[in-house]
Every structure is written in C-alpha cells, then in structure tokens.
Enzyme design. Structure first.
Site, PDB file in Angstrom:
ATOM      1  N   LYS A  22      44.227  38.156  50.172  1.00  0.00           N
ATOM      2  CA  LYS A  22      43.301  39.050  49.328  1.00  0.00           C
ATOM      3  C   LYS A  22      41.919  38.837  48.822  1.00  0.00           C
ATOM      4  O   LYS A  22      41.166  39.361  48.842  1.00  0.00           O
ATOM      5  CB  LYS A  22      44.464  39.534  48.123  1.00  0.00           C
ATOM      6  CG  LYS A  22      43.649  40.072  46.815  1.00  0.00           C
ATOM      7  CD  LYS A  22      44.399  40.119  45.661  1.00  0.00           C
ATOM      8  CE  LYS A  22      44.078  39.177  44.507  1.00  0.00           C
ATOM      9  NZ  LYS A  22      42.634  39.289  43.908  1.00  0.00           N
ATOM     10  N   ASN A  23      42.096  37.386  48.415  1.00  0.00           N
ATOM     11  CA  ASN A  23      40.831  36.952  48.014  1.00  0.00           C
ATOM     12  C   ASN A  23      39.754  36.817  49.017  1.00  0.00           C
ATOM     13  O   ASN A  23      38.566  36.784  48.559  1.00  0.00           O
ATOM     14  CB  ASN A  23      40.934  35.628  46.963  1.00  0.00           C
ATOM     15  CG  ASN A  23      41.778  35.781  45.828  1.00  0.00           C
ATOM     16  OD1 ASN A  23      41.706  36.795  45.350  1.00  0.00           O
ATOM     17  ND2 ASN A  23      42.165  34.705  45.196  1.00  0.00           N
ATOM     18  N   ARG A  93      38.111  43.147  39.844  1.00  0.00           N
ATOM     19  CA  ARG A  93      37.255  42.003  39.212  1.00  0.00           C
ATOM     20  C   ARG A  93      36.238  41.791  40.351  1.00  0.00           C
ATOM     21  O   ARG A  93      35.093  41.539  40.233  1.00  0.00           O
ATOM     22  CB  ARG A  93      37.927  40.784  38.713  1.00  0.00           C
ATOM     23  CG  ARG A  93      37.003  39.788  38.236  1.00  0.00           C
ATOM     24  CD  ARG A  93      37.828  38.863  37.661  1.00  0.00           C
ATOM     25  NE  ARG A  93      37.053  37.754  37.280  1.00  0.00           N
ATOM     26  CZ  ARG A  93      36.068  37.512  36.215  1.00  0.00           C
ATOM     27  NH1 ARG A  93      35.946  38.542  35.497  1.00  0.00           N
ATOM     28  NH2 ARG A  93      35.161  36.605  36.208  1.00  0.00           N
ATOM     29  N   CYS A 117      42.417  41.164  36.601  1.00  0.00           N
ATOM     30  CA  CYS A 117      43.281  40.534  35.687  1.00  0.00           C
ATOM     31  C   CYS A 117      42.966  40.025  34.381  1.00  0.00           C
ATOM     32  O   CYS A 117      41.620  39.478  34.249  1.00  0.00           O
ATOM     33  CB  CYS A 117      44.102  39.660  36.292  1.00  0.00           C
ATOM     34  SG  CYS A 117      45.637  40.264  37.645  1.00  0.00           S
ATOM     35  N   ARG A 122      36.259  35.391  31.249  1.00  0.00           N
ATOM     36  CA  ARG A 122      36.374  35.333  32.786  1.00  0.00           C
ATOM     37  C   ARG A 122      34.642  35.559  32.851  1.00  0.00           C
ATOM     38  O   ARG A 122      34.102  36.484  33.209  1.00  0.00           O
ATOM     39  CB  ARG A 122      36.738  36.203  33.367  1.00  0.00           C
ATOM     40  CG  ARG A 122      38.694  35.856  33.368  1.00  0.00           C
ATOM     41  CD  ARG A 122      39.375  36.620  34.257  1.00  0.00           C
ATOM     42  NE  ARG A 122      39.162  36.068  35.767  1.00  0.00           N
ATOM     43  CZ  ARG A 122      39.858  36.409  36.697  1.00  0.00           C
ATOM     44  NH1 ARG A 122      40.722  37.336  36.377  1.00  0.00           N
ATOM     45  NH2 ARG A 122      39.705  35.887  37.904  1.00  0.00           N
ATOM     46  N   PRO A 123      33.713  34.453  32.485  1.00  0.00           N
ATOM     47  CA  PRO A 123      32.583  34.821  32.420  1.00  0.00           C
ATOM     48  C   PRO A 123      31.661  34.913  33.937  1.00  0.00           C
ATOM     49  O   PRO A 123      32.409  34.551  34.736  1.00  0.00           O
ATOM     50  CB  PRO A 123      31.776  33.566  31.594  1.00  0.00           C
ATOM     51  CG  PRO A 123      32.899  32.580  32.094  1.00  0.00           C
ATOM     52  CD  PRO A 123      34.202  33.299  32.078  1.00  0.00           C
ATOM     53  N   ILE A 124      30.770  35.490  34.165  1.00  0.00           N
ATOM     54  CA  ILE A 124      29.873  35.450  35.293  1.00  0.00           C
ATOM     55  C   ILE A 124      28.560  34.810  35.240  1.00  0.00           C
ATOM     56  O   ILE A 124      27.812  35.381  36.013  1.00  0.00           O
ATOM     57  CB  ILE A 124      30.096  36.974  35.990  1.00  0.00           C
ATOM     58  CG1 ILE A 124      29.327  37.788  35.412  1.00  0.00           C
ATOM     59  CG2 ILE A 124      31.382  37.412  36.461  1.00  0.00           C
ATOM     60  CD1 ILE A 124      28.948  39.351  36.110  1.00  0.00           C
ATOM     61  N   ASP A 125      28.352  34.089  34.262  1.00  0.00           N
ATOM     62  CA  ASP A 125      26.918  33.430  33.928  1.00  0.00           C
ATOM     63  C   ASP A 125      26.590  32.682  35.318  1.00  0.00           C
ATOM     64  O   ASP A 125      25.354  32.720  35.490  1.00  0.00           O
ATOM     65  CB  ASP A 125      26.968  32.751  32.778  1.00  0.00           C
ATOM     66  CG  ASP A 125      28.009  31.860  33.021  1.00  0.00           C
ATOM     67  OD1 ASP A 125      29.388  32.022  33.097  1.00  0.00           O
ATOM     68  OD2 ASP A 125      27.676  30.433  32.797  1.00  0.00           O
ATOM     69  N   ASP A 305      46.470  30.166  41.004  1.00  0.00           N
ATOM     70  CA  ASP A 305      47.030  31.190  41.302  1.00  0.00           C
ATOM     71  C   ASP A 305      48.343  31.069  41.591  1.00  0.00           C
ATOM     72  O   ASP A 305      49.180  32.204  41.855  1.00  0.00           O
ATOM     73  CB  ASP A 305      46.402  31.894  42.123  1.00  0.00           C
ATOM     74  CG  ASP A 305      44.919  32.756  41.790  1.00  0.00           C
ATOM     75  OD1 ASP A 305      44.708  32.591  40.472  1.00  0.00           O
ATOM     76  OD2 ASP A 305      44.190  33.167  42.482  1.00  0.00           O
ATOM     77  N   ARG A 397      48.775  44.938  43.174  1.00  0.00           N
ATOM     78  CA  ARG A 397      47.277  44.831  43.599  1.00  0.00           C
ATOM     79  C   ARG A 397      46.944  43.649  44.571  1.00  0.00           C
ATOM     80  O   ARG A 397      46.228  43.680  45.406  1.00  0.00           O
ATOM     81  CB  ARG A 397      46.554  43.793  42.075  1.00  0.00           C
ATOM     82  CG  ARG A 397      46.278  45.108  41.050  1.00  0.00           C
ATOM     83  CD  ARG A 397      45.231  44.661  40.140  1.00  0.00           C
ATOM     84  NE  ARG A 397      44.428  43.613  40.783  1.00  0.00           N
ATOM     85  CZ  ARG A 397      44.018  42.319  40.282  1.00  0.00           C
ATOM     86  NH1 ARG A 397      44.304  42.272  39.082  1.00  0.00           N
ATOM     87  NH2 ARG A 397      43.094  41.805  40.777  1.00  0.00           N
TER      88      ARG A 397
HETATM   89  C1  UD1 Z   1      38.946  33.363  42.110  1.00  0.00           C
HETATM   90  C2  UD1 Z   1      40.124  34.030  42.435  1.00  0.00           C
HETATM   91  C3  UD1 Z   1      41.287  33.805  41.331  1.00  0.00           C
HETATM   92  C4  UD1 Z   1      41.445  32.440  40.781  1.00  0.00           C
HETATM   93  C5  UD1 Z   1      40.005  31.682  40.785  1.00  0.00           C
HETATM   94  C6  UD1 Z   1      40.397  30.207  40.462  1.00  0.00           C
HETATM   95  C7  UD1 Z   1      39.053  35.949  43.860  1.00  0.00           C
HETATM   96  C8  UD1 Z   1      38.732  37.317  43.763  1.00  0.00           C
HETATM   97  N1  UD1 Z   1      39.433  35.585  42.424  1.00  0.00           N
HETATM   98  O1  UD1 Z   1      38.508  33.965  40.756  1.00  0.00           O
HETATM   99  O2  UD1 Z   1      42.294  34.550  41.739  1.00  0.00           O
HETATM  100  O3  UD1 Z   1      42.342  32.398  39.925  1.00  0.00           O
HETATM  101  O4  UD1 Z   1      39.096  31.920  41.808  1.00  0.00           O
HETATM  102  O5  UD1 Z   1      40.834  29.818  41.741  1.00  0.00           O
HETATM  103  O6  UD1 Z   1      38.880  34.957  44.571  1.00  0.00           O
HETATM  104  N2  UD1 Z   1      33.402  30.346  35.260  1.00  0.00           N
HETATM  105  C9  UD1 Z   1      32.096  30.330  34.495  1.00  0.00           C
HETATM  106  N3  UD1 Z   1      31.365  31.068  34.765  1.00  0.00           N
HETATM  107  C10 UD1 Z   1      31.092  31.771  36.089  1.00  0.00           C
HETATM  108  C11 UD1 Z   1      32.214  31.662  36.923  1.00  0.00           C
HETATM  109  C12 UD1 Z   1      33.205  31.129  36.418  1.00  0.00           C
HETATM  110  O7  UD1 Z   1      32.354  29.613  33.482  1.00  0.00           O
HETATM  111  O8  UD1 Z   1      30.167  32.517  35.959  1.00  0.00           O
HETATM  112  C13 UD1 Z   1      34.473  29.556  34.975  1.00  0.00           C
HETATM  113  C14 UD1 Z   1      35.730  30.256  34.770  1.00  0.00           C
HETATM  114  O9  UD1 Z   1      35.737  30.645  33.358  1.00  0.00           O
HETATM  115  C15 UD1 Z   1      37.071  29.435  35.364  1.00  0.00           C
HETATM  116  C16 UD1 Z   1      36.285  28.706  36.167  1.00  0.00           C
HETATM  117  O10 UD1 Z   1      34.919  28.897  36.155  1.00  0.00           O
HETATM  118  O11 UD1 Z   1      37.322  28.605  34.127  1.00  0.00           O
HETATM  119  C17 UD1 Z   1      36.815  29.084  37.871  1.00  0.00           C
HETATM  120  O12 UD1 Z   1      36.303  30.463  37.951  1.00  0.00           O
HETATM  121  P1  UD1 Z   1      36.167  31.118  39.388  1.00  0.00           P
HETATM  122  O13 UD1 Z   1      36.463  30.196  40.390  1.00  0.00           O
HETATM  123  O14 UD1 Z   1      34.594  31.639  39.432  1.00  0.00           O
HETATM  124  O15 UD1 Z   1      37.313  32.357  39.491  1.00  0.00           O
HETATM  125  P2  UD1 Z   1      37.026  33.740  40.123  1.00  0.00           P
HETATM  126  O16 UD1 Z   1      36.137  33.324  41.316  1.00  0.00           O
HETATM  127  O17 UD1 Z   1      36.554  34.699  39.049  1.00  0.00           O
END
Ligand code: UD1
Length: 418
Positions: A22-23, A93, A117, A122-125, A305, A397
């Site tokens: 999926k990912n 997401r 989910c 879940r920031p994207i900064d 996960d 999903r």
């Molecule tokens: C991806 C996976 C998700 C999995 C996660 C961790 C997909 C579609 N989803 O999510 O299933 O649980 O990896 O293995 O691939 N963070 C920040 N700022 C950011 C981005 C992330 O602080 O801009 C933090 C998050 O809050 C979290 C950590 O970094 O604590 C890891 O997040 P990240 O690896 O980015 O997860 P996703 O890519 O959203």
C-alpha cells in the site's frame, strides 16, 4: 457500514499470498503523474486507498484505468489541473505526494491538507521545509497547501527527523529540479526504495535510496515506465502475527523476507519458529509464547504499523510485555477496544505495559484506524467466542480481500453488510 464477525480460537493453517505494498502504491501512483506519458503499474493491491487515489488523479486530468484487478495504466498526458481539493484528498493522507509530484512537474501545486488515519498530530512541516529549500514559495491558505516556484534548484537538505513522507515528497520534486539534491537523514523504508526505483525507471537519477543519504541529480523530464510494486511488509507481518496468535502453521508467500527481519526476530524471541525461504516465510507456533519488549523505530527497526497487531498478540502472552511507541505521539487509542476483549494493558504516554492473560473473550469492538482494525482481527482470532468488528472501512483501506484470505487459512470470519 460493514462489520466483520469472527469466531476465534481456530488454528490458522495453509498459505496466504501477500498483495502489493500500500505505502509504495500511494507514492508510485502520484509519481506516474509526473510524466507526460503512459505508465503501467503492476501488483497494485486492490484496496480503498488505491481507488481513492485513482479518483483524485483522475480529477486533476490524469487518466487511470485498471487493465486487470492489480494492473493500473496511468496516462499523465492530459493533466490540466494542479489543484486537489479537500473533497478529493480527505480519505487518504498520502495524497500529499501530489504536492511533490505536481510541484516537480509544473512548478506549482495546490493540495488540501491531508486526511487519513487519525492517531494524533501528523505534521507535514518537513515536507514543506524541503520544498522551500528547493526554492518554492509554500504557504497554507484556507486549508490548502500552495506551493509555487519559478524554478526548483537542487540543494542539501538535512531532515530534522526521519520521515518517510517527507523523504519521498522531496525526492519527487527534486527529480525535476535543476542540479543536485542531497537528502541527509533520509528514511530507509522499503517503499522509499521502491518509489526511487520507479522514478529511475521513468528516467530520474536517484542514488542511495535505502541508505540515510539520497542523492538526486535533476533531469529535464520523466517518461512513462512499466513497474511492479514490492509486496506489502505490513500485510505480511499481520498474517505472521495472526499465525502466531492462533498457534498456527502458515506459509506467507510473495514477500521479501529481508523486510520482515525485525518482526521475525521478535517472533523467534517469543519461541515461534520462523523458516525463511527465497520469497516466503513459514510461521509455526507450537510452543507457549514468551513475553517480549518492543520499541518501534523507523526501518530497519520494528515498524510502528505493526505495533497494534503486536499488542493484540502480546495480550495473550503470559507475563509482562512492554511496548514503546517511538514514532507516533498517540498511537494507543485502540487499547480501549482491546480491553473490551479482556486485555490487561496500562498506557503511560508512549509506553504500554501488557499483562498477558490466559484468554480473551469475544465482544463488540470498533476499528479505530487501519492498523488498529488489524489488531482487532488478531485479538478476535485469539478470543473465545464471537467478536464483531465495526468500521471495517478502515481495514479495507489497506487489506485486500481480508475476510477471504483469513477464511482460506481456516479462520471463521465473515463480512456482514448492513
Ligand atoms: C508513513 C506511513 C505510515 C507509517 C509512518 C511511519 C505511508 C503512506 N504512511 O507515514 O503508515 O506509520 O510512515 O513509519 O507511507 N513528522 C514531522 N514532520 C513532518 C513529517 C513527519 O514531525 O513533516 C514526524 C511525525 O509526526 C512522526 C514521524 O515524523 O512522528 C514519522 O512520520 P513519517 O515517517 O513522515 O510518517 P508518514 O510518512 O506520514
């Protein structure tokens, strides 16, 4: 609203074939939109997240069409729109990958802040910081992330925190930037490597994916490619844990065993027998399970996960088990549901202490998110009597044919559509 009805305590036996990841799929589909050309993606999992994403890329003018249940053709020649609205992206997401893909190709992108989910903030900064470093102006207005650039220029980006999403998103945009981009402290997950491989098949120049330094030399354009997605590490892990919780003997097929190392190590520590083959793993659980401690970490550490599914397994592992969730701030919301089945778990911040009990008992529970839903299945398989799992839409999903695959292994599981 569908429900799963599970009568537990049936030993799982036989073979299960794992679907595509999926990912990886949710990153590779937006990547395909970066070419003014046609791509064909094979081994796609037949799951809701893939359908939602196809719907979203069709809305921006790409044409996605299934050639068969697992093969998708994506025609990126007529992408006209660089906006993906909340209506389109709220379900998934990973729609944030359209930001990197569209910014790379068109130097502009407008994508609503993502849904998906819900397990805490879940920031994207880090994604946005990366786009800015490449020269884009990025801001959020009315819930929409807007990114524009005259041109993107390669640069050195050090990730404050290991992030799968930010690593992939920056990689997407940097493929079509001028010059070299270096991502340091990059995520090493198998789906980061798979996305980089697909982009390279499309003509990108990415080196080092799978290590913590990824080097990307920008190219002028990408072309279409034919590509087969890797097997789903998390689906495979879920069936391995299901085999363990039922004292089963299951051959998990069509996987990359290396991706399962962290889980296999824990299961071995618990006294489960693991037989590794070229593209399959046999799980044999014929001894009492020993307790373990688990700490989730980015790859190659134990995946977050699989944390909820593991908590369900440890609920019936006599003694004291400790899970430390290091990736997400708030990923124990499902524990109340496990308690309904009789699990004894105390949570303090990022730590869950699980006192394994002799037996769980069936009850009505909800899937509070995708992997929490998978945890309910594991617990229900172990429980005495009948468990009804509500909100199956979360499980759909990410798990293809979930009740059929479990039923083929001997589980008493059926879907009821209300
Ligand atoms: C991806 C996976 C998700 C999995 C996660 C961790 C997909 C579609 N989803 O999510 O299933 O649980 O990896 O293995 O691939 N963070 C920040 N700022 C950011 C981005 C992330 O602080 O801009 C933090 C998050 O809050 C979290 C950590 O970094 O604590 C890891 O997040 P990240 O690896 O980015 O997860 P996703 O890519 O959203």
């Amino acid at each position: 609203m569908d429900k799963l009805i599970v009568t537990g305590q049936r030993r799982l036996q036989g073979e299960v074939i794992i679907s595509g990841a999926k990912n990886a799929a949710v990153a590779i589909i937006p990547a395909a939109v970066m070419a003014n050309d046609i791509s064909v993606i094979e081994n796609l999992p037949c799951i809701e997240d893939v359908s939602s994403l196809c719907h979203t890329i069709n809305k921006i003018g790409a044409k996605s069409e299934f050639l068969d249940r697992h093969t998708l053709q994506i025609d990126g020649r007529n992408v006209k729109n660089i906006c993906a609205t909340y209506e389109e992206v709220k379900k998934i997401r990973a729609s944030y990958y359209l930001l990197g893909a569209l910014l790379g190709r068109y130097k502009k992108a407008e994508v609503a802040l993502p849904g998906g989910c819900n397990f805490g903030t879940r920031p994207i900064d880090l994604h946005l910081k990366g786009f800015r470093a490449l020269g884009a102006e990025v801001y959020v207005e009315n819930g929409i992330v807007k990114a524009y650039a005259d041109k993107l220029v390669g640069t050195s980006i050090y990730m404050d925190q290991v992030s799968v999403g930010a690593t992939i998103n920056i990689m997407l945009a940097a493929c079509l930037a001028e010059g070299k981009t270096v991502i340091e402290n990059a995520a090493k997950e198998p789906h980061v490597v798979d996305t980089a491989n697909f982009l390279n098949f499309m003509g990108a120049n990415i080196k080092g994916a799978g290590t913590d330094i990824i080097r990307i030399t920008g190219v002028e354009k990408l072309h279409g490619a034919r590509y087969t997605i890797i097997p789903d590490q998390i689906e495979a892990g879920t069936y391995m844990i299901a085999a363990a919780v039922t004292g089963g003997n299951v051959l998990v097929k069509n996987i990359i065993p290396k991706h399962m190392d962290s889980l296999a190590a824990k299961l071995i520590e618990m006294d489960v027998t693991i037989e590794e083959m070229d593209d399959a793993i046999r799980v044999i659980a014929d001894k009492p399970l020993k307790c373990v401690n688990i700490k989730t970490m980015s790859y190659p550490g134990f995946p977050t996960d699989l944390q909820p599914q593991m908590a369900a397994l440890l609920s019936v592992c006599k003694g004291t088990n400790i899970i430390t969730e290091n990736v997400w701030e708030n990923r124990f919301q499902y524990i109340d549901e496990l308690r309904r089945l009789g699990a004894q778990i105390e949570v303090d911040g990022r730590v869950a202490v699980i006192q394994g009990v002799d037996c769980l008992t069936g009850a009505q529970v909800m899937a509070t998110d995708l992997r929490a839903g998978a945890a309910m299945i594991i617990a229900a398989l172990a429980a005495k009597g009948e468990t009804t799992i509500g909100d199956v839409k979360y499980i759909d999903r990410g798990y293809e044919d979930v009740e059929k695959k479990f039923a083929a292994l001997g589980a008493d599981m059926k879907r009821v559509t209300l």
